[in-house]
Design an enzyme around this catalytic site. Structure first.
Site, short mmCIF file in Angstrom:
data_model
loop_
_atom_site.label_atom_id
_atom_site.label_comp_id
_atom_site.label_asym_id
_atom_site.label_seq_id
_atom_site.Cartn_x
_atom_site.Cartn_y
_atom_site.Cartn_z
N ARG A 18 0.79 -1.27 -0.08
CA ARG A 18 0.08 -0.09 0.03
C ARG A 18 1.08 1.35 0.13
NH1 ARG A 18 -3.03 -0.19 5.28
NH2 ARG A 18 -4.06 1.44 4.35
N LYS A 86 -2.72 -8.52 10.84
CA LYS A 86 -3.66 -8.44 11.39
C LYS A 86 -4.85 -7.99 10.37
CE LYS A 86 -3.67 -3.68 13.04
NZ LYS A 86 -3.86 -2.84 14.23
N ASP A 87 -4.39 -7.71 9.14
CA ASP A 87 -5.74 -7.27 8.04
C ASP A 87 -6.06 -8.21 7.45
OD1 ASP A 87 -5.36 -4.49 8.97
OD2 ASP A 87 -3.99 -3.87 7.63
N THR A 130 -10.65 6.10 18.33
CA THR A 130 -10.34 4.97 17.70
C THR A 130 -11.66 4.48 17.07
OG1 THR A 130 -9.55 2.57 17.98
CG2 THR A 130 -10.91 3.29 19.86
N ARG A 134 -12.59 -3.54 18.97
CA ARG A 134 -11.94 -4.40 19.95
C ARG A 134 -11.33 -3.30 20.89
NH1 ARG A 134 -6.73 -4.06 20.86
NH2 ARG A 134 -6.19 -3.37 18.84
N ARG A 135 -10.91 -2.05 20.45
CA ARG A 135 -10.40 -1.07 21.34
C ARG A 135 -11.22 -0.35 21.99
NH1 ARG A 135 -6.19 0.53 16.85
NH2 ARG A 135 -4.32 -0.65 17.38
N ARG A 152 -10.22 7.53 11.98
CA ARG A 152 -9.53 7.07 10.58
C ARG A 152 -8.58 8.02 10.02
NH1 ARG A 152 -11.61 3.69 6.56
NH2 ARG A 152 -9.55 3.81 5.80
N THR A 157 -1.96 11.60 10.77
CA THR A 157 -3.34 12.44 11.24
C THR A 157 -3.86 11.98 12.15
OG1 THR A 157 -3.77 11.94 8.60
CG2 THR A 157 -5.66 12.24 10.03
N ARG A 158 -3.71 10.86 12.75
CA ARG A 158 -4.27 10.40 14.27
C ARG A 158 -3.58 11.17 15.34
NH1 ARG A 158 -5.99 3.94 13.54
NH2 ARG A 158 -6.43 4.27 11.27
N CYS A 245 -11.44 -9.68 11.22
CA CYS A 245 -10.12 -8.87 11.91
C CYS A 245 -10.98 -7.77 12.38
CB CYS A 245 -9.22 -8.67 10.81
SG CYS A 245 -9.67 -7.71 9.53
#
Length: 344
Positions: A18, A86-87, A130, A134-135, A152, A157-158, A245
Site C-alpha cells: 500500500r 492483522k488485516d 479509535t 476491539r479497542r 480513521r 493524521t491520528r 479482523c
C-alpha cells in the site's frame, strides 16, 4: 548470494505494498532483507479500497486493505505482497502462501495523550479516538467514563488530532509508531493484562504465489520461528471464533520459558484471549499454555473456552446509543493447562 537466491537468476522481484508511509516503510524493511540475500528487487505501490474510503473498516469489509494486493499478486503484477498480518482474512487462499513472518514488533496498543497523560489519568469525559471495535470495547470496559470517538486516517493524521487539541488521546498500534520512528509520542504502552491487542498485531505477512517455489525458498530465510508460532495461535483463535479482523476480540501468544520438575528450562507457548461487548458491558477472558509445536490447537483451545463462556453472543452486541463507557462491566475469566489466569 545464497543458494536459494541463485535459483532466481537475474529475476527482479517486485514487492507490492500500500502507499501509506507505514506500509511503504514496512515493505522497505522486507525489500532490504530480500536484497541482502543477493536478489534484485523493486517496490510497487498498489492502491486499495481501504485507502480510497474514509468509512470505518467494519463497514468497508474484512480484507479491504489486502484484496487489491492479492489480486496484483495473482495476476503477476507483483511477486510479493507485504501485509500487516492483522488485516488478512483468517480463511486461507490456496493461490498464495505466507512464505515468511519476520520477527514481530511489540504487539501492544499505545496511548498518545495530551500533556503526557497515561490512561488512568484521563479525566472522565475525555475524548479518545479509535474506530477498532476491539479497542472501543476494552476502553469502555475499563469504566473510566471516556468518550470514545471514531477515528480513521494514517498515523500522522491520528496523532495530529491530539496535538491540535481535537481529541484528548488516541489509541493506536505501538508497532506502527515504532516502524515510522514516532515512539516519542507514546505516553503509555497498554499492557495485555488489561488491554489485549488484535490477533497478529505487530506482525508482517510476506506472501507469494503458492507455485513460486524458488521465491518462497528465498523468502523463507526471513521467517522468525517464535513470531510464526505466536501469530499462528492468535489467528487460530480468531478463526475458531469465526470472527473477522474487525471483531471485538483480542489475543496475544508469547513464547515463554518454563521449568520442569527436574529444574530444566524449556520453552512453551502462552496464549491469552478475550472477547468483549462493544458497549463495554462484558469482557470474557481465557488462557492456556502448551507446546510451541501445538500453536494452532492452543489458539483454538482458548477460543473454545471463550465460546463456552458466551463469546459468540457477546461480540454480536451492537453499539450503544451513547459513545460513553458503560457504567457497569462484568468480566469473566477461564484458564486451562496449569490453571493460568489471563489476569495473572
Amino acid at each position: 548470494m545464497s543458494a536459494n537466491a541463485g535459483a532466481l537468476g537475474d529475476r527482479v522481484v517486485r514487492i507490492g505494498t500500500r502507499g501509506s508511509l507505514l506500509a511503504t516503510t514496512q515493505a522497505e524493511t522486507v525489500r532490504a532483507a530480500i536484497t541482502a540475500t543477493g536478489v534484485r528487487t523493486e517496490l510497487v505501490v498498489v492502491a486499495t479500497a481501504g485507502d480510497k474510503s474514509a468509512a470505518p473498516v467494519q463497514e468497508i469489509g474484512v480484507g479491504v486493505f489486502t484484496a487489491a494486493l492479492r489480486e496484483a499478486l495473482a495476476d503477476k503484477t507483483i511477486d510479493v505482497a507485504v501485509h500487516s498480518y492483522k488485516d488478512l482474512p483468517t480463511a486461507e487462499d490456496p493461490r498464495f502462501r505466507i512464505a515468511a513472518i519476520p520477527e514481530r514488533e511489540d504487539s501492544r496498543d499505545a496511548l498518545v495523550a495530551r500533556d503526557g497523560l497515561v490512561l488512568g489519568e484521563l479525566p472522565a469525559g475525555s475524548t479518545v479516538g479509535t474506530s477498532a471495535p476491539r479497542r472501543i470495547a476494552q476502553l469502555r470496559a475499563l469504566g473510566l467514563g471516556l468518550d470514545v470517538q471514531p477515528l480513521r486516517g494514517n498515523l500522522d493524521t491520528r496523532i495530529g488530532k491530539v496535538t491540535k487539541g481535537e481529541l484528548d488521546a488516541v489509541v493506536v498500534a505501538r508497532a506502527g509508531l515504532a516502524r515510522i520512528g514516532r515512539l516519542d509520542v507514546v505516553t503509555e504502552a497498554l499492557e495485555p493484562v488489561q488491554f489485549l491487542p488484535a490477533p497478529a498485531q505487530g506482525a508482517l505477512a510476506v506472501e507469494c504465489r503458492s507455485d513460486d517455489h524458488d521465491l518462497a525458498g528465498v523468502l523463507g530465510t526471513l521467517d522468525d520461528v517464535a513470531s510464526r508460532a505466536s501469530v499462528t495461535a492468535e489467528r487460530a483463535l480468531l478463526a475458531e471464533l469465526e470472527a473477522g479482523c474487525t471483531a471485538p476480540v483480542g489475543a496475544i501468544a508469547e513464547v515463554v520459558e518454563s521449568i520442569d520438575e527436574d529444574g530444566r528450562i524449556f520453552e512453551e507457548l502462552s496464549v491469552r484471549g478475550c472477547a468483549a461487548a462493544v458497549d463495554g458491558s462484558d469482557v470474557i477472558r481465557a488462557s492456556t499454555v502448551g507446546s510451541v509445536d501445538d500453536a494452532d490447537e492452543l489458539g483454538r483451545r482458548v477460543a473454545r473456552e471463550l465460546l463456552d463462556l458466551g463469546a459468540r453472543e457477546l461480540v454480536a452486541i451492537t453499539e450503544p446509543s451513547s459513545s460513553s463507557t458503560a457504567a457497569s462491566t462484568t468480566q469473566r475469566t477461564s484458564g486451562t493447562q496449569k490453571g493460568e489466569s489471563i489476569d495473572a
